[in-house]
Scaffold this motif. Structure first.
Motif, mmCIF file in Angstrom:
data_model
loop_
_atom_site.group_PDB
_atom_site.id
_atom_site.type_symbol
_atom_site.label_atom_id
_atom_site.label_comp_id
_atom_site.label_asym_id
_atom_site.label_seq_id
_atom_site.Cartn_x
_atom_site.Cartn_y
_atom_site.Cartn_z
ATOM 1 N N THR A 156 0.808 -1.121 -0.017
ATOM 2 C CA THR A 156 0.189 -0.066 -0.091
ATOM 3 C C THR A 156 0.835 1.252 -0.157
ATOM 4 O O THR A 156 0.619 2.105 -0.982
ATOM 5 C CB THR A 156 -0.777 -0.012 1.332
ATOM 6 O OG1 THR A 156 -1.643 -1.201 1.208
ATOM 7 C CG2 THR A 156 -1.788 1.331 1.186
ATOM 8 N N VAL B 298 2.411 2.184 -3.594
ATOM 9 C CA VAL B 298 1.403 2.724 -4.611
ATOM 10 C C VAL B 298 0.990 3.948 -4.064
ATOM 11 O O VAL B 298 0.786 4.840 -4.945
ATOM 12 C CB VAL B 298 0.211 1.957 -4.671
ATOM 13 C CG1 VAL B 298 -0.929 2.400 -5.596
ATOM 14 C CG2 VAL B 298 0.416 0.508 -5.158
ATOM 15 N N TRP B 299 0.893 4.495 -2.766
ATOM 16 C CA TRP B 299 0.544 5.476 -2.216
ATOM 17 C C TRP B 299 1.670 6.706 -2.392
ATOM 18 O O TRP B 299 1.511 7.673 -2.978
ATOM 19 C CB TRP B 299 0.238 5.418 -0.661
ATOM 20 C CG TRP B 299 0.315 6.751 -0.065
ATOM 21 C CD1 TRP B 299 -0.747 7.372 0.212
ATOM 22 C CD2 TRP B 299 1.205 7.367 0.836
ATOM 23 N NE1 TRP B 299 -0.742 8.420 0.753
ATOM 24 C CE2 TRP B 299 0.547 8.737 1.264
ATOM 25 C CE3 TRP B 299 2.519 7.339 1.261
ATOM 26 C CZ2 TRP B 299 1.451 9.529 1.993
ATOM 27 C CZ3 TRP B 299 3.234 8.076 1.751
ATOM 28 C CH2 TRP B 299 2.671 9.166 2.317
ATOM 29 N N GLN B 300 3.016 6.099 -2.482
ATOM 30 C CA GLN B 300 3.966 7.146 -2.771
ATOM 31 C C GLN B 300 4.160 7.304 -4.177
ATOM 32 O O GLN B 300 4.502 8.575 -4.492
ATOM 33 C CB GLN B 300 5.473 6.509 -2.210
ATOM 34 C CG GLN B 300 5.994 5.153 -3.040
ATOM 35 C CD GLN B 300 6.448 5.708 -4.181
ATOM 36 O OE1 GLN B 300 7.269 6.806 -4.417
ATOM 37 N NE2 GLN B 300 6.678 4.620 -5.121
ATOM 38 N N THR C 255 1.479 7.440 -6.270
ATOM 39 C CA THR C 255 0.302 8.283 -6.421
ATOM 40 C C THR C 255 0.722 9.873 -6.107
ATOM 41 O O THR C 255 0.511 10.792 -6.797
ATOM 42 C CB THR C 255 -1.045 7.871 -5.907
ATOM 43 O OG1 THR C 255 -1.166 6.494 -6.289
ATOM 44 C CG2 THR C 255 -2.040 8.673 -5.999
ATOM 45 N N TYR D 198 4.825 -2.362 -5.406
ATOM 46 C CA TYR D 198 3.956 -1.762 -6.087
ATOM 47 C C TYR D 198 3.168 -2.714 -6.986
ATOM 48 O O TYR D 198 1.668 -2.467 -7.104
ATOM 49 C CB TYR D 198 4.763 -0.669 -7.067
ATOM 50 C CG TYR D 198 3.899 -0.013 -8.060
ATOM 51 C CD1 TYR D 198 3.489 1.257 -7.788
ATOM 52 C CD2 TYR D 198 3.724 -0.468 -9.249
ATOM 53 C CE1 TYR D 198 2.745 2.167 -8.738
ATOM 54 C CE2 TYR D 198 3.058 0.242 -10.425
ATOM 55 C CZ TYR D 198 2.551 1.595 -10.220
ATOM 56 O OH TYR D 198 2.128 1.994 -10.973
ATOM 57 N N TYR E 6 0.761 -5.039 -5.247
ATOM 58 C CA TYR E 6 -0.423 -4.659 -4.637
ATOM 59 C C TYR E 6 -1.618 -4.906 -5.066
ATOM 60 O O TYR E 6 -2.703 -5.507 -4.547
ATOM 61 C CB TYR E 6 -0.257 -2.869 -4.527
ATOM 62 C CG TYR E 6 -1.467 -2.329 -3.927
ATOM 63 C CD1 TYR E 6 -1.835 -2.202 -2.648
ATOM 64 C CD2 TYR E 6 -2.369 -1.596 -5.102
ATOM 65 C CE1 TYR E 6 -2.708 -1.202 -2.328
ATOM 66 C CE2 TYR E 6 -3.524 -0.990 -4.677
ATOM 67 C CZ TYR E 6 -3.546 -0.675 -3.251
ATOM 68 O OH TYR E 6 -4.768 -0.113 -2.703
ATOM 69 N N MET F 268 -4.357 5.862 2.614
ATOM 70 C CA MET F 268 -3.301 4.899 3.323
ATOM 71 C C MET F 268 -3.908 3.760 4.135
ATOM 72 O O MET F 268 -3.472 2.751 4.283
ATOM 73 C CB MET F 268 -2.114 5.493 3.617
ATOM 74 C CG MET F 268 -0.997 4.844 4.347
ATOM 75 S SD MET F 268 -0.035 3.952 2.929
ATOM 76 C CE MET F 268 1.336 3.485 3.842
ATOM 77 N N THR G 245 -5.512 7.052 -3.551
ATOM 78 C CA THR G 245 -4.798 5.792 -3.823
ATOM 79 C C THR G 245 -5.745 4.868 -4.604
ATOM 80 O O THR G 245 -6.850 4.683 -3.969
ATOM 81 C CB THR G 245 -4.242 5.093 -2.308
ATOM 82 O OG1 THR G 245 -3.448 6.294 -1.683
ATOM 83 C CG2 THR G 245 -3.431 3.772 -2.740
ATOM 84 N N ARG H 276 -7.154 -1.825 -4.580
ATOM 85 C CA ARG H 276 -6.681 -3.116 -4.926
ATOM 86 C C ARG H 276 -7.234 -4.014 -5.721
ATOM 87 O O ARG H 276 -7.928 -4.897 -5.195
ATOM 88 C CB ARG H 276 -6.284 -3.877 -3.491
ATOM 89 C CG ARG H 276 -5.235 -4.869 -3.431
ATOM 90 C CD ARG H 276 -4.919 -5.616 -1.976
ATOM 91 N NE ARG H 276 -4.476 -4.809 -1.195
ATOM 92 C CZ ARG H 276 -3.119 -4.898 -0.801
ATOM 93 N NH1 ARG H 276 -2.491 -5.739 -1.464
ATOM 94 N NH2 ARG H 276 -2.374 -4.154 0.141
#
Length: 338
Positions: free
Chosen positions: A21, A24-26, A28, A87, A90, A270, A278, A281
């Protein structure tokens, strides 16, 4: 667990999923904020005693600005960072090939759909998160994006070291003539406007008047591979924006002015699942189809371009139809070209 209508992630989520997570958050936040953040920070520094830092960077940018049209500054170490495995795991994102590719040729990967943030395309071609180099030995992928992405300080350095380059005539001419063979240029044919149709269960592609990639393929003798990612459009929900609506008109106008679209999306956060930017999934599967062999024609006629474009659209439809049931697309779903 819900508190005030917000569904929070359980506290006992395994560390591996937390890392996925975060990865992928970073991405985005980097996609949305990194470039503008450093631009505003450098403007601020101009009015402080550290004014020389942005001035030195400006001098570097003037000296180096052509690099994005020369294949970027690929660093294999950066492409193999562990964070890219997190990444891709996820969703998860998987890459599938139908045939081997000959390193003695160059290729244009015509990628569909664009999606909101080209998330599968970044994972496949700008990183080794899906093991591209092992799956296609001898092939060097270049993800081509808007030249404006390389105008942001620091962000351009971060972006280029993953093997990303600008999509321009100069860049494509360089990549298909200078570094030899075995180059695969990943191009989002639908462009930024297609992001406005990136909604779960929708397969609407901007294709009918997108023939530039066919002209380039003919001019340089590069084979074209149809590429489709099942699940790319399922990662976010969008506020309804049908053609002709007020929101769509505003979005189209902004796309025309800025060169990139502004879809009204929402995903998850997050640590909670109710709101955020984000992506959800949801599984993605990218299928690289059999290449269409293209003979080199230095000055292709419109008739030749149209013929190749028709061949390509037929090949893309076959790729979609032959794989859709495998990747959980309803039988009554078909590609819609506009």
């Amino acid at each position: 667990m819900k508190i005030l209508g917000i569904e929070f992630a359980p506290l006992n989520v395994p560390l591996e999923r937390r890392l996925q997570t975060f990865a992928v958050w970073q991405f985005t936040l980097s996609f949305m904020c990194f470039g503008f953040g450093f631009l505003f920070f450098f403007i601020y520094l101009l009015f402080t005693r550290f004014y020389y830092i942005p001035l030195l960077y400006l001098a570097w940018y003037i000296y180096d600005h052509k690099t994005s049209a020369r294949g970027g500054r690929r660093i294999l170490w950066a492409r193999n960072w562990k964070i890219w495995k997190h990444y891709c795991n996820y969703f998860p994102l998987k890459l599938h090939k139908t045939v081997d590719l000959d390193p003695a040729k160059n290729y244009i990967f015509a990628c569909h759909p664009h999606g909101v943030m080209c998330i599968s395309h970044f994972g496949n071609y700008a990183t080794e998160g899906t093991n591209f180099s092992k799956m296609f030995p001898g092939i060097r992928p270049y993800l081509l994006v808007l030249a404006g992405q390389f105008m942001f300080p620091v962000f351009r350095e971060y972006f280029m070291m993953t093997g990303v380059a600008e999509i321009s005539k100069e860049s494509i001419n360089y990549l298909l003539t200078q570094p030899g063979t075995g180059n695969a240029l990943a191009i989002m044919v639908g462009g930024a406007v297609e992001a406005l149709d990136a909604k779960p269960g929708m397969f609407r592609l901007k294709m009918l008047n997108r023939k530039g990639f066919c002209k380039l393929a003919l001019r340089y003798g590069a084979d074209i591979c149809p590429v489709f990612t099942f699940g790319e459009n399922d990662l976010f929900n969008q506020i309804p924006n049908p053609d002709g609506s007020f929101l769509r008109k505003i979005q189209n106008q902004l796309t025309h002015v800025f060169g990139f679209s502004l879809p009204a999306i929402h995903g998850r956060g997050m640590f909670q699942y109710t709101f955020g930017v984000t992506p959800y999934r949801r599984r993605m599967d990218t299928v690289v189809g059999r290449p269409i062999e293209v003979a080199k024609v230095e000055n292709p006629s419109q008739e030749q371009i149209d013929k190749l474009h028709g061949q390509y659209m037929d090949a893309l439809v076959r790729l979609f139809e032959s794989n859709k049931r495998k990747y959980n697309v309803d039988e009554d779903k078909h590609l819609i070209f506009h």
